[in-house]
Design an enzyme around this catalytic site. Structure first.
Site, mmCIF file in Angstrom:
data_model
loop_
_atom_site.group_PDB
_atom_site.id
_atom_site.type_symbol
_atom_site.label_atom_id
_atom_site.label_comp_id
_atom_site.label_asym_id
_atom_site.label_seq_id
_atom_site.Cartn_x
_atom_site.Cartn_y
_atom_site.Cartn_z
ATOM 1 N N ARG A 236 0.847 -1.196 0.000
ATOM 2 C CA ARG A 236 0.000 0.000 0.000
ATOM 3 C C ARG A 236 0.886 1.251 0.000
ATOM 4 O O ARG A 236 1.922 1.291 0.665
ATOM 5 C CB ARG A 236 -0.896 0.042 1.252
ATOM 6 C CG ARG A 236 -2.098 -0.906 1.199
ATOM 7 C CD ARG A 236 -3.156 -0.494 0.176
ATOM 8 N NE ARG A 236 -4.304 -1.382 0.187
ATOM 9 C CZ ARG A 236 -4.463 -2.439 -0.606
ATOM 10 N NH1 ARG A 236 -3.537 -2.748 -1.502
ATOM 11 N NH2 ARG A 236 -5.555 -3.177 -0.535
ATOM 12 N N GLU A 265 -4.097 7.263 -4.671
ATOM 13 C CA GLU A 265 -4.326 6.689 -6.003
ATOM 14 C C GLU A 265 -5.608 7.263 -6.591
ATOM 15 O O GLU A 265 -6.566 7.465 -5.850
ATOM 16 C CB GLU A 265 -4.471 5.163 -5.903
ATOM 17 C CG GLU A 265 -3.174 4.499 -5.572
ATOM 18 C CD GLU A 265 -3.323 2.980 -5.410
ATOM 19 O OE1 GLU A 265 -4.349 2.420 -5.823
ATOM 20 O OE2 GLU A 265 -2.399 2.370 -4.873
ATOM 21 N N HIS A 283 -1.568 -0.257 -9.834
ATOM 22 C CA HIS A 283 -2.251 -1.143 -8.873
ATOM 23 C C HIS A 283 -2.795 -2.406 -9.563
ATOM 24 O O HIS A 283 -4.005 -2.640 -9.603
ATOM 25 C CB HIS A 283 -3.372 -0.402 -8.144
ATOM 26 C CG HIS A 283 -3.697 -1.017 -6.814
ATOM 27 N ND1 HIS A 283 -4.051 -0.288 -5.716
ATOM 28 C CD2 HIS A 283 -3.713 -2.323 -6.412
ATOM 29 C CE1 HIS A 283 -4.276 -1.106 -4.701
ATOM 30 N NE2 HIS A 283 -4.089 -2.360 -5.096
HETATM 31 P P1 NAP Z 1 -0.621 -11.061 5.622
HETATM 32 O O1 NAP Z 1 -0.583 -12.507 5.304
HETATM 33 O O2 NAP Z 1 -1.459 -10.595 6.769
HETATM 34 O O3 NAP Z 1 0.891 -10.582 5.839
HETATM 35 C C1 NAP Z 1 1.231 -9.347 6.358
HETATM 36 C C2 NAP Z 1 2.601 -9.461 7.005
HETATM 37 O O4 NAP Z 1 2.983 -8.165 7.466
HETATM 38 C C3 NAP Z 1 2.631 -10.404 8.196
HETATM 39 O O5 NAP Z 1 3.739 -11.250 8.076
HETATM 40 C C4 NAP Z 1 2.801 -9.481 9.407
HETATM 41 O O6 NAP Z 1 3.591 -10.120 10.408
HETATM 42 C C5 NAP Z 1 3.515 -8.291 8.777
HETATM 43 N N1 NAP Z 1 3.243 -7.054 9.528
HETATM 44 C C6 NAP Z 1 2.046 -6.573 9.926
HETATM 45 N N2 NAP Z 1 2.215 -5.424 10.603
HETATM 46 C C7 NAP Z 1 3.541 -5.195 10.626
HETATM 47 C C8 NAP Z 1 4.344 -4.176 11.197
HETATM 48 N N3 NAP Z 1 3.806 -3.176 11.904
HETATM 49 N N4 NAP Z 1 5.686 -4.241 11.045
HETATM 50 C C9 NAP Z 1 6.245 -5.268 10.364
HETATM 51 N N5 NAP Z 1 5.542 -6.270 9.788
HETATM 52 C C10 NAP Z 1 4.207 -6.220 9.940
HETATM 53 O O7 NAP Z 1 -1.125 -10.202 4.398
HETATM 54 P P2 NAP Z 1 -0.983 -10.571 2.840
HETATM 55 O O8 NAP Z 1 -2.159 -11.351 2.406
HETATM 56 O O9 NAP Z 1 0.388 -11.067 2.567
HETATM 57 O O10 NAP Z 1 -1.162 -9.087 2.223
HETATM 58 C C11 NAP Z 1 -0.237 -8.062 2.561
HETATM 59 C C12 NAP Z 1 -0.704 -6.714 2.043
HETATM 60 O O11 NAP Z 1 -0.553 -6.682 0.630
HETATM 61 C C13 NAP Z 1 -2.193 -6.422 2.254
HETATM 62 O O12 NAP Z 1 -2.414 -5.844 3.519
HETATM 63 C C14 NAP Z 1 -2.532 -5.480 1.128
HETATM 64 O O13 NAP Z 1 -2.489 -4.147 1.569
HETATM 65 C C15 NAP Z 1 -1.433 -5.701 0.114
HETATM 66 N N6 NAP Z 1 -1.963 -6.194 -1.174
HETATM 67 C C16 NAP Z 1 -1.766 -5.457 -2.299
HETATM 68 C C17 NAP Z 1 -2.260 -5.904 -3.510
HETATM 69 C C18 NAP Z 1 -2.066 -5.127 -4.769
HETATM 70 O O14 NAP Z 1 -2.965 -5.117 -5.626
HETATM 71 N N7 NAP Z 1 -0.926 -4.501 -4.978
HETATM 72 C C19 NAP Z 1 -2.974 -7.122 -3.588
HETATM 73 C C20 NAP Z 1 -3.132 -7.851 -2.416
HETATM 74 C C21 NAP Z 1 -2.620 -7.388 -1.214
HETATM 75 P P3 NAP Z 1 3.426 -9.749 11.974
HETATM 76 O O15 NAP Z 1 1.955 -9.746 12.260
HETATM 77 O O16 NAP Z 1 4.204 -10.790 12.684
HETATM 78 O O17 NAP Z 1 4.042 -8.397 12.117
#
Ligand code: NAP
Length: 317
Positions: A236, A265, A283
């Site tokens: 994001r 965006e 995106h």
């Molecule tokens: P996820 O499985 O929940 O993974 C998020 C990771 O971030 C976890 O390992 C978490 O570990 C870590 N995290 C959370 N808060 C943190 C912090 N304050 N400091 C350091 N690490 C932190 O989520 P996901 O499914 O992989 O998706 C991740 C993100 O990708 C989504 O939230 C979304 O915004 C983005 N996304 C973008 C697109 C796009 O179109 N470009 C598509 C899909 C998703 P801990 O909880 O241990 O910290």
């Protein structure tokens, strides 16, 4: 049958599924509804299927009719929704995890490759014509043997790590909590961002946008990186303070960026457009047909599950 407002047009298969499950209100022109229009249109509805373009802030949520019991977000990220405000109003919020991880990881890898191998400049030259091959023409950075830092080693981060490893990259990561050995799969854990950034030849940002991660890349933290590092962001835009990153690019402290997401965006900071080594996408993370259908179907299933059981496995508040 429950009445559901679906704020954006979905792919046909998913709208058909929604019609079989609920009494949906569709947005056939795919108009971008204002917050007040979402409030007005949700009158008489039991739930709303939102997209990341819907800003469901506290004020908007507080104005929703009391009949609304669920906001099912058509995304894994939910930074567009004030979770606390929804909870206080007795509204559950759900997301669509996992089904988009493969597609988004592909774009995460494209950002790394595009930024490291100067794809933006290459595409421009190829389209303009007249380029001349030479031994030092558009020399980029090879991935083999370089260190990839993953900020947020969750579902998407782990998939990016797996692919990057097969390209010969050495994986480092930071999460608030260390992963189990099998999930780490040989990646090296850092318990703070300074330590991670200082070993990141390339960074892939994969963590959610939260109050904690907002502007994590800023004037101070950009200095932690090795000179000539590359920063990519598939998560994001809120995680990056644009002015600090653009300044670091202009100073060549940061060699290149690969970006799929932006603050405000679709109006990205114009400073990025002036940087030749900025490989930028609009995106596209989850933008494949199969993935978008799977996401929309899951968003529909989340509502169905909630009304049938009173709960939902993809509840996030
Ligand atoms: P996820 O499985 O929940 O993974 C998020 C990771 O971030 C976890 O390992 C978490 O570990 C870590 N995290 C959370 N808060 C943190 C912090 N304050 N400091 C350091 N690490 C932190 O989520 P996901 O499914 O992989 O998706 C991740 C993100 O990708 C989504 O939230 C979304 O915004 C983005 N996304 C973008 C697109 C796009 O179109 N470009 C598509 C899909 C998703 P801990 O909880 O241990 O910290």
């Amino acid at each position: 049958m429950k009445k559901i407002l679906i704020t954006r047009k979905l792919i046909k298969d998913s709208e058909e599924k929604a019609s079989k499950t609920f009494e949906p209100i569709f947005n056939s022109n795919d108009e971008l509804y204002s917050q007040s229009k979402v409030v007005d249109m949700s009158s008489g509805c039991d739930g709303i299927l939102t997209s990341l373009t819907d800003k469901m802030d506290k004020e908007t949520i507080n104005k929703l009719p009391d009949t609304i019991k669920i906001i099912s977000n058509f995304a894994v990220g939910f930074g567009n929704i004030d979770l606390d405000a929804a909870k206080k109003k007795g509204i559950i919020v759900t997301n669509t995890p996992e089904v988009l991880s493969d597609a988004t990881a592909e774009i995460g890898i494209l950002l790394i490759l595009g930024a490291c191998r100067r794809a933006a400049e290459g595409i421009e030259s190829a389209r303009e014509g007249g380029w001349k091959w030479s031994a030092d023409y558009l020399i980029g950075k090879q991935l083999t043997g370089t260190r990839l830092g993953i900020l947020g080693m969750g579902r998407i981060g782990q998939k990016i790590a797996r692919i990057a490893k097969s390209l010969g990259m050495v994986i480092h990561y930071h999460n608030r909590s260390k992963l189990s050995d099998d999930r780490e799969d040989g990646a090296i854990y850092h318990d703070n961002i300074k330590s991670l950034f200082s070993v990141s030849d390339v960074l892939s940002i994969c963590c959610p946008a939260t109050k904690e991660t907002e502007n994590m890349i800023n004037k101070e933290t950009v200095e932690y990186f090795p000179k000539g590092a590359i920063i990519t962001n598939v998560a994001r835009g809120d995680i990056i303070e644009d002015e600090a990153l653009i300044d670091a690019l202009n100073r060549r402290k940061i060699y290149a960026v690969g970006l799929d997401v932006y603050k405000n965006e679709p109006n990205l900071n114009p400073g990025y457009l002036k940087v030749k080594t900025a490989f930028i996408l609009p995106h596209l993370g989850s933008a494949t047909k199969d993935t978008r259908i799977a996401m929309a179907n899951l968003a529909v299933d989340n509502i169905d599950e909630f009304f049938k059981t009173g709960n939902c496995k993809n509840k996030v508040n």
